[in-house]
Design a protein around this motif. Structure first.
Motif, short mmCIF file in Angstrom:
data_model
loop_
_atom_site.label_atom_id
_atom_site.label_comp_id
_atom_site.label_asym_id
_atom_site.label_seq_id
_atom_site.Cartn_x
_atom_site.Cartn_y
_atom_site.Cartn_z
N HIS A 1 57.33 7.64 -0.34
CA HIS A 1 57.20 7.25 -1.75
C HIS A 1 55.85 6.61 -2.03
CE1 HIS A 1 57.55 2.81 -1.65
NE2 HIS A 1 58.25 3.00 -0.54
N ARG A 2 55.28 5.92 -1.03
CA ARG A 2 53.97 5.30 -1.23
C ARG A 2 52.87 6.36 -1.30
NH1 ARG A 2 52.52 -0.20 2.05
NH2 ARG A 2 51.22 -1.13 0.43
N ILE A 3 53.02 7.39 -0.48
CA ILE A 3 52.05 8.49 -0.51
C ILE A 3 52.09 9.20 -1.85
CG2 ILE A 3 51.47 10.72 0.50
CD1 ILE A 3 52.54 9.63 3.17
N TYR A 4 53.31 9.56 -2.29
CA TYR A 4 53.44 10.30 -3.54
C TYR A 4 53.00 9.47 -4.75
CZ TYR A 4 56.02 13.68 -0.75
OH TYR A 4 56.38 14.60 0.19
N LYS A 5 53.25 8.16 -4.67
CA LYS A 5 52.81 7.29 -5.76
C LYS A 5 51.28 7.27 -5.83
CE LYS A 5 53.30 2.60 -7.61
NZ LYS A 5 53.90 1.26 -7.42
N ALA A 6 50.65 7.23 -4.66
CA ALA A 6 49.18 7.24 -4.64
C ALA A 6 48.62 8.54 -5.20
CB ALA A 6 48.69 7.03 -3.21
N LEU A 7 49.34 9.64 -4.97
CA LEU A 7 48.86 10.95 -5.41
C LEU A 7 49.26 11.29 -6.84
CD1 LEU A 7 49.62 12.99 -2.16
CD2 LEU A 7 47.39 12.15 -2.95
N ALA A 8 50.02 10.40 -7.47
CA ALA A 8 50.50 10.68 -8.83
C ALA A 8 49.40 10.60 -9.87
CB ALA A 8 51.64 9.72 -9.19
N ASP A 9 48.28 9.98 -9.52
CA ASP A 9 47.17 9.82 -10.45
C ASP A 9 46.13 10.92 -10.21
OD1 ASP A 9 45.73 7.42 -12.23
OD2 ASP A 9 44.34 8.69 -11.11
N ARG B 1 41.29 13.64 -7.40
CA ARG B 1 39.88 14.03 -7.44
C ARG B 1 39.09 13.26 -6.38
NH1 ARG B 1 38.00 12.25 -12.89
NH2 ARG B 1 35.96 12.85 -12.04
N LEU B 2 39.35 11.97 -6.29
CA LEU B 2 38.64 11.12 -5.33
C LEU B 2 38.96 11.55 -3.90
CD1 LEU B 2 36.83 8.66 -4.96
CD2 LEU B 2 38.85 7.20 -5.18
N LEU B 3 40.22 11.84 -3.63
CA LEU B 3 40.62 12.27 -2.29
C LEU B 3 39.97 13.59 -1.92
CD1 LEU B 3 42.36 11.51 0.14
CD2 LEU B 3 44.27 12.72 -0.92
N LEU C 1 40.43 3.50 -4.43
CA LEU C 1 40.25 3.59 -2.98
C LEU C 1 41.23 2.68 -2.25
CD1 LEU C 1 36.35 3.65 -2.75
CD2 LEU C 1 37.89 5.51 -2.09
N LYS C 2 41.46 1.48 -2.79
CA LYS C 2 42.39 0.53 -2.17
C LYS C 2 43.79 1.15 -2.09
CE LYS C 2 43.95 -4.28 -2.59
NZ LYS C 2 45.40 -4.08 -2.78
N ILE C 3 44.22 1.82 -3.15
CA ILE C 3 45.54 2.44 -3.17
C ILE C 3 45.62 3.58 -2.16
CG2 ILE C 3 47.13 3.81 -4.60
CD1 ILE C 3 46.12 2.13 -7.01
N ILE D 1 50.01 17.55 0.32
CA ILE D 1 48.68 17.05 -0.02
C ILE D 1 47.68 18.19 -0.04
CG2 ILE D 1 46.77 15.62 0.82
CD1 ILE D 1 48.97 13.72 1.95
N ASP D 2 47.76 19.09 0.95
CA ASP D 2 46.85 20.25 0.99
C ASP D 2 47.00 21.10 -0.27
OD1 ASP D 2 45.88 19.45 3.41
OD2 ASP D 2 47.07 20.84 4.60
N LEU D 3 48.24 21.30 -0.70
CA LEU D 3 48.48 22.08 -1.91
C LEU D 3 47.89 21.39 -3.14
CD1 LEU D 3 52.15 23.28 -1.35
CD2 LEU D 3 50.10 24.72 -1.39
N LEU D 4 48.07 20.07 -3.20
CA LEU D 4 47.55 19.33 -4.35
C LEU D 4 46.02 19.36 -4.38
CD1 LEU D 4 49.95 16.23 -4.29
CD2 LEU D 4 49.77 17.93 -6.13
N LEU D 5 45.40 19.27 -3.21
CA LEU D 5 43.94 19.25 -3.17
C LEU D 5 43.35 20.62 -3.52
CD1 LEU D 5 43.16 17.03 -0.04
CD2 LEU D 5 43.11 16.41 -2.45
N ARG D 6 44.14 21.67 -3.36
CA ARG D 6 43.67 23.01 -3.73
C ARG D 6 43.97 23.33 -5.19
NH1 ARG D 6 45.48 24.49 1.59
NH2 ARG D 6 47.46 25.27 0.75
N ALA D 7 44.70 22.44 -5.85
CA ALA D 7 45.07 22.69 -7.24
C ALA D 7 43.84 22.66 -8.14
CB ALA D 7 46.08 21.65 -7.71
N ASP D 8 43.96 23.28 -9.29
CA ASP D 8 42.86 23.34 -10.26
C ASP D 8 42.86 22.06 -11.09
OD1 ASP D 8 40.78 24.16 -11.82
OD2 ASP D 8 41.98 25.49 -13.09
N LEU D 9 42.14 21.06 -10.60
CA LEU D 9 42.11 19.76 -11.27
C LEU D 9 41.01 19.73 -12.32
CD1 LEU D 9 42.40 17.42 -8.14
CD2 LEU D 9 44.23 18.05 -9.71
#
Length: 309
Positions: A4-12, A17-19, A47-49, A81-89
């Motif tokens: 849940h902490r990982i997904y919360k961090a990736l919800a933004d 983009r930063l990752l 970055l802290k999150i 995470i890999d799928l999200l990073l390949r998404a069209d942001l």
């Protein structure tokens, strides 16, 4: 790390983009501000999150801090995470353009420094290399290899030795002033007709695939804007079974080397050197260490996969 902490961090989306940016290598907060077009406090908060979620890690180099993506041990999370990073942001293309601009600024600083110090570079180099044991070890490591490339050849001091031992020696440097110093040093030198000097970046080498049987990087990797990319390029130009020899600075905290020697990175820890070489596709990495009056050096030898022809 809890999911849940990982997904919360990736919800933004901004954190995604930063990752994506820091997945390509370490960047300072100031560099990330320019890439992301955000203020310092906002970048630091994101970055802290990411760090607290185990998705990023911070590396201290002297008084500077660099952030890079961290591998996550949870396989399910990693795949998502890999799928999200390949998404069209939204904004990702502009981020990548600014990231490339950041890397070019690093390269420009290195070029400007080496253009300025070219006439005195051999003296500066001697101060770091000390009694020459590391140079001798480099020469022994590439002995018997017909074509040897000296990447970041500077004023050509090592080429003076290589051209006596190899059938052909290739010197590459991004600084025209350094190459001019090398030409003058090699003029009339025994074996100089076997030396080929080329202008080029280490991340985009002016060599053909598999052109060299040995590559030397002597006190150059800590100047390179993007070391992983440079090492992948080295892997490309090395023939199967070819040897790479990297002589560079061990990790240190000497801030004065940023200005006195134009360093981008304050050396490399052994584990980091092994990881960089392994991720670039090299095998059988071996490390030795040499203490000089000013710094500690490591000498890494590694092999390109395949058999020597």
């Amino acid at each position: 790390m809890e999911l849940h902490r990982i997904y919360k961090a990736l919800a933004d989306e901004n954190r995604l983009r930063l990752l994506r940016v820091i997945a390509n290598g370490p960047y300072s907060v100031a560099e990330l501000q320019a890439i992301m077009q955000m203020g310092q406090s906002r970048v630091s908060r994101h970055l802290k999150i990411l760090v607290e979620a185990g998705l990023a890690r911070v590396e201290r180099q002297g008084t500077w801090s660099y952030y890079r993506a961290a591998g996550n041990g949870n396989e399910a999370a990693r795949l998502q995470i890999d799928l999200l990073l390949r998404a069209d942001l939204a904004g990702a293309a502009a981020d990548e353009a600014r990231r490339q601009e950041c890397l070019e600024r690093r390269r420009a600083r290195a070029r400007e420094f080496h253009q300025r110090v070219a006439p005195t570079w051999n003296k500066m180099r001697r101060e770091l290399l000390g009694d020459g044991r590391a140079i001798q070890a480099v020469l022994e490591a590439v002995a018997g290899r017909p074509v040897v490339a000296d990447l970041g050849c500077g004023a050509g001091k090592l080429l003076e030795e290589l051209c006596r031992r190899a059938e052909r020696a290739i010197g590459v440097d991004a600084s025209p002033a350094m190459l001019e110093q090398a030409r003058r040093a090699l003029d009339g030198h025994a074996g100089c007709e076997r030396v080929d000097l080329r202008l080029g970046q280490l991340e985009h080498l002016p060599l053909c695939d598999g052109e060299a049987q040995a590559v030397v990087m002597m006190l150059v990797l800590h100047h390179v804007a993007e070391p992983p990319l440079a090492l992948r390029e080295v892997r490309r130009v090395l023939a199967p079974g070819g040897v790479l020899v990297v002589c560079d600075l061990c990790r240190h905290d000497h801030e004065w080397m940023r200005t006195e020697y134009g360093d981008q990175w304050l050396g490399f820890a052994d584990e980091q050197a092994r990881q960089l070489l392994g991720e670039a596709g090299f095998e059988d990495t071996r490390l030795e260490h040499y203490q000089t009056p000013r710094v500690q050096l490591f000498l890494a030898t590694a092999r390109a996969p395949g058999r020597t022809s």
